[in-house]
Design a protein around this motif. Sequence first.
Motif, PDB file in Angstrom:
ATOM      1  N   GLU A 100      19.641  48.105  81.901  1.00  0.00           N
ATOM      2  CA  GLU A 100      19.343  46.738  81.470  1.00  0.00           C
ATOM      3  C   GLU A 100      18.792  45.968  82.662  1.00  0.00           C
ATOM      4  O   GLU A 100      19.237  46.163  83.798  1.00  0.00           O
ATOM      5  CB  GLU A 100      20.575  46.039  80.889  1.00  0.00           C
ATOM      6  CG  GLU A 100      20.241  44.717  80.226  1.00  0.00           C
ATOM      7  CD  GLU A 100      21.347  44.204  79.322  1.00  0.00           C
ATOM      8  OE1 GLU A 100      21.288  43.033  78.921  1.00  0.00           O
ATOM      9  OE2 GLU A 100      22.286  44.976  79.033  1.00  0.00           O
ATOM     10  N   SER A 101      17.820  45.112  82.409  1.00  0.00           N
ATOM     11  CA  SER A 101      17.165  44.384  83.498  1.00  0.00           C
ATOM     12  C   SER A 101      16.949  42.930  83.107  1.00  0.00           C
ATOM     13  O   SER A 101      17.063  42.555  81.936  1.00  0.00           O
ATOM     14  CB  SER A 101      15.827  45.050  83.836  1.00  0.00           C
ATOM     15  OG  SER A 101      14.972  45.052  82.704  1.00  0.00           O
ATOM     16  N   LEU A 102      16.636  42.136  84.107  1.00  0.00           N
ATOM     17  CA  LEU A 102      16.319  40.723  83.925  1.00  0.00           C
ATOM     18  C   LEU A 102      14.824  40.532  84.118  1.00  0.00           C
ATOM     19  O   LEU A 102      14.222  41.138  85.014  1.00  0.00           O
ATOM     20  CB  LEU A 102      17.096  39.867  84.927  1.00  0.00           C
ATOM     21  CG  LEU A 102      18.628  39.956  84.842  1.00  0.00           C
ATOM     22  CD1 LEU A 102      19.263  39.197  86.012  1.00  0.00           C
ATOM     23  CD2 LEU A 102      19.122  39.395  83.519  1.00  0.00           C
ATOM     24  N   GLN A 103      14.226  39.657  83.312  1.00  0.00           N
ATOM     25  CA  GLN A 103      12.778  39.487  83.319  1.00  0.00           C
ATOM     26  C   GLN A 103      12.389  38.126  83.890  1.00  0.00           C
ATOM     27  O   GLN A 103      13.062  37.115  83.648  1.00  0.00           O
ATOM     28  CB  GLN A 103      12.219  39.622  81.903  1.00  0.00           C
ATOM     29  CG  GLN A 103      12.598  40.914  81.190  1.00  0.00           C
ATOM     30  CD  GLN A 103      12.149  42.149  81.948  1.00  0.00           C
ATOM     31  OE1 GLN A 103      11.010  42.217  82.429  1.00  0.00           O
ATOM     32  NE2 GLN A 103      13.040  43.142  82.060  1.00  0.00           N
ATOM     33  N   ARG A 151      23.284  40.178  74.030  1.00  0.00           N
ATOM     34  CA  ARG A 151      22.552  39.843  75.249  1.00  0.00           C
ATOM     35  C   ARG A 151      22.372  38.328  75.428  1.00  0.00           C
ATOM     36  O   ARG A 151      22.499  37.803  76.537  1.00  0.00           O
ATOM     37  CB  ARG A 151      21.178  40.520  75.237  1.00  0.00           C
ATOM     38  CG  ARG A 151      20.468  40.473  76.592  1.00  0.00           C
ATOM     39  CD  ARG A 151      19.160  41.254  76.556  1.00  0.00           C
ATOM     40  NE  ARG A 151      18.653  41.478  77.896  1.00  0.00           N
ATOM     41  CZ  ARG A 151      17.931  40.587  78.576  1.00  0.00           C
ATOM     42  NH1 ARG A 151      17.640  39.416  78.016  1.00  0.00           N
ATOM     43  NH2 ARG A 151      17.509  40.851  79.804  1.00  0.00           N
ATOM     44  N   GLU A 152      22.067  37.621  74.341  1.00  0.00           N
ATOM     45  CA  GLU A 152      21.831  36.182  74.472  1.00  0.00           C
ATOM     46  C   GLU A 152      23.084  35.420  74.886  1.00  0.00           C
ATOM     47  O   GLU A 152      22.991  34.269  75.335  1.00  0.00           O
ATOM     48  CB  GLU A 152      21.277  35.614  73.162  1.00  0.00           C
ATOM     49  CG  GLU A 152      22.147  35.845  71.949  1.00  0.00           C
ATOM     50  CD  GLU A 152      21.752  37.109  71.195  1.00  0.00           C
ATOM     51  OE1 GLU A 152      22.062  37.186  69.995  1.00  0.00           O
ATOM     52  OE2 GLU A 152      21.127  38.008  71.805  1.00  0.00           O
ATOM     53  N   GLU A 153      24.245  36.039  74.761  1.00  0.00           N
ATOM     54  CA  GLU A 153      25.482  35.408  75.203  1.00  0.00           C
ATOM     55  C   GLU A 153      25.779  35.725  76.665  1.00  0.00           C
ATOM     56  O   GLU A 153      26.652  35.090  77.277  1.00  0.00           O
ATOM     57  CB  GLU A 153      26.656  35.856  74.336  1.00  0.00           C
ATOM     58  CG  GLU A 153      26.551  35.444  72.873  1.00  0.00           C
ATOM     59  CD  GLU A 153      27.790  35.840  72.086  1.00  0.00           C
ATOM     60  OE1 GLU A 153      28.870  35.280  72.359  1.00  0.00           O
ATOM     61  OE2 GLU A 153      27.677  36.726  71.217  1.00  0.00           O
ATOM     62  N   ARG A 154      25.088  36.703  77.207  1.00  0.00           N
ATOM     63  CA  ARG A 154      25.316  37.097  78.603  1.00  0.00           C
ATOM     64  C   ARG A 154      24.209  36.630  79.543  1.00  0.00           C
ATOM     65  O   ARG A 154      24.412  36.557  80.749  1.00  0.00           O
ATOM     66  CB  ARG A 154      25.418  38.632  78.698  1.00  0.00           C
ATOM     67  CG  ARG A 154      26.624  39.220  77.993  1.00  0.00           C
ATOM     68  CD  ARG A 154      26.666  40.734  78.147  1.00  0.00           C
ATOM     69  NE  ARG A 154      25.714  41.425  77.267  1.00  0.00           N
ATOM     70  CZ  ARG A 154      24.603  42.011  77.657  1.00  0.00           C
ATOM     71  NH1 ARG A 154      24.265  42.012  78.935  1.00  0.00           N
ATOM     72  NH2 ARG A 154      23.822  42.633  76.791  1.00  0.00           N
ATOM     73  N   ILE A 155      23.050  36.322  78.987  1.00  0.00           N
ATOM     74  CA  ILE A 155      21.887  36.008  79.797  1.00  0.00           C
ATOM     75  C   ILE A 155      21.410  34.593  79.504  1.00  0.00           C
ATOM     76  O   ILE A 155      21.261  34.196  78.350  1.00  0.00           O
ATOM     77  CB  ILE A 155      20.736  37.010  79.513  1.00  0.00           C
ATOM     78  CG1 ILE A 155      21.216  38.453  79.689  1.00  0.00           C
ATOM     79  CG2 ILE A 155      19.544  36.701  80.408  1.00  0.00           C
ATOM     80  CD1 ILE A 155      21.698  38.778  81.079  1.00  0.00           C
ATOM     81  N   ASN A 156      21.165  33.840  80.557  1.00  0.00           N
ATOM     82  CA  ASN A 156      20.634  32.485  80.417  1.00  0.00           C
ATOM     83  C   ASN A 156      19.143  32.476  80.736  1.00  0.00           C
ATOM     84  O   ASN A 156      18.749  32.785  81.871  1.00  0.00           O
ATOM     85  CB  ASN A 156      21.354  31.521  81.371  1.00  0.00           C
ATOM     86  CG  ASN A 156      22.794  31.298  80.988  1.00  0.00           C
ATOM     87  OD1 ASN A 156      23.129  31.248  79.815  1.00  0.00           O
ATOM     88  ND2 ASN A 156      23.656  31.156  81.992  1.00  0.00           N
TER      89      ASN A 156
END
Length: 351
Positions: A38-41, A93-98
């Motif tokens: 999993e990665s951040l964009q 994912r939307e609950e872990r990533i802002n």
Amino acid sequence: MKSFSIFNFHNFDNLAIFIETLPASIAISRDLVGLENESLQSGIRNIDGFNYNEHENIQVENEHIQYIFFEGFTERARKPEYWYIENDRLKDREERINPIQTNFVVFSHDNNIFAIVFAGINRGKALIKDIFPAETWGNVEPVIPHLNEDLLYWIFKRHIDLPDESLSREHQVFVTALESYMGKTRDNVNALRGEGSRISTILGTLAFLFNNENLKAVRPQIQYGNESVLIELSLTGTFKFWVNAYRGIWTRNLTGDRKQNAVAIYIFVKIIPLLIECYNENLRNNEWSPQLKVDFLRRLGTMIRDRVNTELARIEGHTLKQLNAAEDAFDDIIPEEEDELEIDDPEEEDI
């Protein structure tokens, strides 16, 4: 209202070269520490009506300025302790990533490349770090103009004492209104803010200044020639302006984002440096000094006392008037000769 912060790309002095480098930031993927696969964009994208490969042009007085306009976005993970629900199941994912996104204006000025990020300084730093990594873009630092608390007090003093006089002998620049201030108490715990079109004359503001709390921001309406802008000057590196409060002829042919971008550039390129120049001129000409600040605060103390006395007199006068009115009303009910009033004795009726 638009918040913005400003950054300097120290490794660039030409907008064309900056544009040539932009493909490196169109899409950036960063590993999400703690989760495999999993990665951040992060990256940039076009805004309708603009193309980040093609610059826009504006004229600020005698300076021709080129700029590009685009959206920047990034993702930031919440702390790992917020990733899971019961039985160690991973949240969606939307609950872990802002997600964070905002618009950028990148322009050339004085042989430098600056970015106006339409976000506060902390969010701006996060976006710059993720979208423009140092290995590609080199040193990118926030620009903190040479503002200080003394300059903010000077703006207050000029508006309270000399509202109709120019801040400078060389330029026609005025503070036509003060609509807000912000500060912290001396213990640096409690934030204070006053709002309103006449806050520079109300008792609370005078008391705030007289007590010499830490002044952190002021919101003056600045009139310079035919142009008038409402800006919030802050010592933190976050600034604010109100496009709808802008009045002038310079941007009369601009609308929407193009007007907003032009006003933001104008504030950074012209208005903030002009205020700093006027402040330094006042220092050189002994029109502002530590002693004048002390005298100003002392006069504020007198103003506070006079206003308190006036308000007390008003309240006391109002109270006295109410008492007199109540007595007059009571007099209408009770006869003047109370001693002659006969009161029947119920026992005599039985005789």
